[in-house]
Design a protein around this motif. Sequence first.
Motif, short mmCIF file in Angstrom:
data_model
loop_
_atom_site.label_atom_id
_atom_site.label_comp_id
_atom_site.label_asym_id
_atom_site.label_seq_id
_atom_site.Cartn_x
_atom_site.Cartn_y
_atom_site.Cartn_z
N HIS A 155 1.02 -1.25 -0.13
CA HIS A 155 0.04 -0.09 0.13
C HIS A 155 1.06 1.16 -0.04
O HIS A 155 1.61 1.49 0.93
N ARG A 156 1.15 1.58 -1.23
CA ARG A 156 2.14 2.91 -1.25
C ARG A 156 1.26 4.23 -1.86
O ARG A 156 0.50 4.28 -2.77
N ASN A 157 1.76 5.19 -0.94
CA ASN A 157 1.21 6.47 -1.18
C ASN A 157 2.49 7.43 -1.57
O ASN A 157 3.53 7.28 -1.12
N PRO A 158 2.24 8.35 -2.65
CA PRO A 158 3.53 9.22 -3.07
C PRO A 158 4.06 9.98 -2.04
O PRO A 158 5.29 9.93 -1.77
N GLU A 159 3.26 10.44 -1.10
CA GLU A 159 3.66 11.38 -0.09
C GLU A 159 2.45 11.53 1.06
O GLU A 159 1.33 11.50 0.54
N VAL A 160 2.70 12.14 2.22
CA VAL A 160 1.87 12.48 3.25
C VAL A 160 2.24 13.66 3.67
O VAL A 160 3.37 14.15 3.80
N GLY A 161 1.30 14.49 4.57
CA GLY A 161 1.64 15.71 5.11
C GLY A 161 2.20 15.36 6.47
O GLY A 161 2.48 14.28 7.05
N ASP A 162 2.81 16.44 7.03
CA ASP A 162 3.50 16.55 8.43
C ASP A 162 2.48 15.91 9.62
O ASP A 162 3.20 15.65 10.68
N ASN A 163 1.22 16.13 9.29
CA ASN A 163 0.34 15.59 10.62
C ASN A 163 0.09 14.12 10.50
O ASN A 163 -0.71 13.64 11.14
N ILE A 227 3.75 -1.11 4.07
CA ILE A 227 3.05 0.27 3.77
C ILE A 227 4.39 1.35 3.67
O ILE A 227 5.13 1.35 4.41
N PHE A 228 4.17 1.97 2.92
CA PHE A 228 5.04 2.92 2.31
C PHE A 228 4.44 4.41 1.68
O PHE A 228 3.79 4.32 0.50
N VAL A 229 4.29 5.27 2.55
CA VAL A 229 3.42 6.45 2.27
C VAL A 229 4.26 7.57 1.76
O VAL A 229 3.58 8.68 1.59
N ASN A 230 5.40 7.41 1.60
CA ASN A 230 6.12 8.43 0.96
C ASN A 230 7.02 7.87 -0.17
O ASN A 230 8.36 8.29 -0.22
N ARG A 232 7.26 8.27 -3.15
CA ARG A 232 7.29 9.48 -4.29
C ARG A 232 6.82 9.00 -5.53
O ARG A 232 6.39 9.74 -6.23
N TYR A 233 6.90 7.65 -6.11
CA TYR A 233 6.87 7.40 -7.51
C TYR A 233 5.13 7.34 -7.97
O TYR A 233 4.96 7.57 -8.96
N GLY A 234 4.43 7.13 -6.97
CA GLY A 234 3.05 7.05 -7.42
C GLY A 234 1.83 6.51 -6.29
O GLY A 234 2.45 6.11 -4.97
N TYR A 235 0.82 6.25 -6.36
CA TYR A 235 -0.15 5.50 -5.64
C TYR A 235 -0.28 4.09 -6.28
O TYR A 235 -0.82 3.89 -7.37
N ASP A 236 0.29 3.22 -5.38
CA ASP A 236 0.44 1.94 -5.93
C ASP A 236 0.01 0.85 -4.90
O ASP A 236 0.25 0.78 -3.76
N ILE A 237 -1.10 0.05 -5.22
CA ILE A 237 -1.87 -0.86 -4.66
C ILE A 237 -1.41 -2.44 -5.04
O ILE A 237 -1.89 -2.39 -6.26
N GLN A 238 -0.74 -3.16 -4.42
CA GLN A 238 -0.31 -4.50 -4.99
C GLN A 238 -1.00 -5.52 -3.99
O GLN A 238 -0.84 -5.27 -2.72
#
Length: 337
Positions: A155-163, A227-230, A232-238
Motif C-alpha cells: 500500500h504505497r502513497n506518493p507522500e503524506v503531510g506532516d500531521n 506500507i510505504f506512504v512517501n 514518491r513514484y505513485g499511488y500503488d496498490i499491490q
Amino acid sequence: MSLRLGVIGAGAIGKEHIRRCTQVLQGATVVAVSDINLENARETVKALGLQAEVYADGNDVINAQDVDALIVTSWDPTHEGFTLAAIEAGKPVFCEKPLAMTADGCRRIVEAEMKAGRRLVQVGFMRPYDEGYQALKSVIDSGEIGAPLMLHCAHRNPEVGDNYTTDMAITSTLIHELDVLRWLLNDDYASVQVRFPRATSHTHAKLKDPQIVMLETRKGTLIDVEIFVNCRYGYDIQCEVVGESGIARLPEPSSVQMRKAAKLATTILTDWKDRFIKAYDVELQAFINDVKAGELRGPSAWDGFAASVAADACLKAQESGALETIRLPERPAFYLR
Ligand code: NAI
Ligand code: NAD
Ligand code: ISE
C-alpha cells in the motif's frame, strides 16, 4: 423520490463524494453540508451550484428535518461521535473508514445499531466494490490456484503531510487491507507482527516509514503488507496471492502502453481518488439504493469493528515489536447475512 443527504466534512473525499452524489449517481440530492472549517463547506456548495444548507455543527446536519441519510467524511477521530448520533436519530449513515479510532469505539457503534434493531451503518471500505479485487476473489473462490498459502501486498502513497504519524499507517492506511483481505480470503486474523526497516529520508520525526506488517489468519495464511506512504513514484496498490497450484495478482489499472524514446512505459496513478474512482461510485450508489430499499447490505459496522480489532493489535505490535494475538469475538446473529 430523491434521497436527501447531509454531508459532514467537506475536505478531499467529502468534496469528491458530494460531486459524485450530485453529478454521477442517481437518486440522491445533497441538501446539507457541514465542515468545522465553514469555508470548506461554503466553497463546495458554491462550486457545485448546490441548493444546500450550510451548517457550522455536524450534529445540526444529523438532526435537520429535511435530511434522510448521512455521509460522514470528517477527520477520523470524529467518526464515532457522528455515527452514534446518526443511529440515535434513526438515520442511515455512510461513514468513511475507520469507523472509529479503536475497537472499543466500533463496539459502541455495533451495540447502538443492534439496539436500534436494523442496520443503519455502511463503512466506506470501497475495495470490495473494485472490479480488480472482485476478479481476484473469483479466482480464489473458484479453487483454480488451490488454497491461498501466502499474500504479498503493498500500500504505497506518493507522500503524506506532516500531521500523518506512525499510528496512522495502521488506522488510516492499512485499515483498507485489514478489511479487504478478510473479505478476499473469507477468513479472520489470528496474530500480527510489525517491523520497521531503515527509514526513508523523505519522512519526518513522527512517522516511521516504511513499515512491514505480517499477519497470520485463522486458517494459517501468512500475509505481508508493505506500507510505504512517501514512496514518491505513485499511488500503488499491490496484492499477490500465492496458492497451492498457482499465483494470482490484483490487476493493474488499465493504461495505454507506450513505446517512445527507447522505452516501453505505462502510467502509474498518483492519487487514491483516481485509483478507486469507480469503486467509490459503486459503493455510494449501493448505499443510496439500499437506504431506499430499506436494507443496508454493504460493509457493516461489524466489518468496521473487525478491522479495528486487528488495527488495535497492529498498533500494539508497532510498540512491542512482538507477535500480538488478534481476538475477534464471535459475530452476532444480527450481522450474519
Ligand atoms: P480532509 O482533511 O481533506 O477532510 C476532512 C474534512 O473534515 C475537513 O474539511 C475538516 O475541516 C472536516 N472536519 C473535521 N472535523 C470536522 C467536524 N467535527 N465537523 C465537520 N467537519 C469536520 O480529509 P480527507 O482526506 O477528506 O479524509 C476524510 C475522511 O475520509 C477520513 O476519515 C479518511 O480516513 C477518509 N478517507 C477515505 C478514503 C477512502 O479511500 N475511503 C480516502 C481518503 C479519505
Ligand atoms: P480532509 O482533511 O481533506 O477532510 C476532512 C474534512 O473534515 C476537513 O475539511 C475538516 O475540516 C473536516 N472536519 C474535521 N472535523 C470535522 C467535524 N467535527 N465536523 C465537520 N467537519 C470536520 O481529509 P480527507 O482526505 O477528505 O479524509 C476524510 C476522511 O475520509 C478520513 O476519515 C479518511 O480516512 C477518509 N478517506 C477515505 C478514503 C478512502 O479511500 N476510502 C480516502 C481518503 C480519505
Ligand atoms: C487515506 O485516508 C485513504 O483512505 C487512502 O485510500 C489511503 O491510501 C491513504 O493512505 C489514507 O491516508
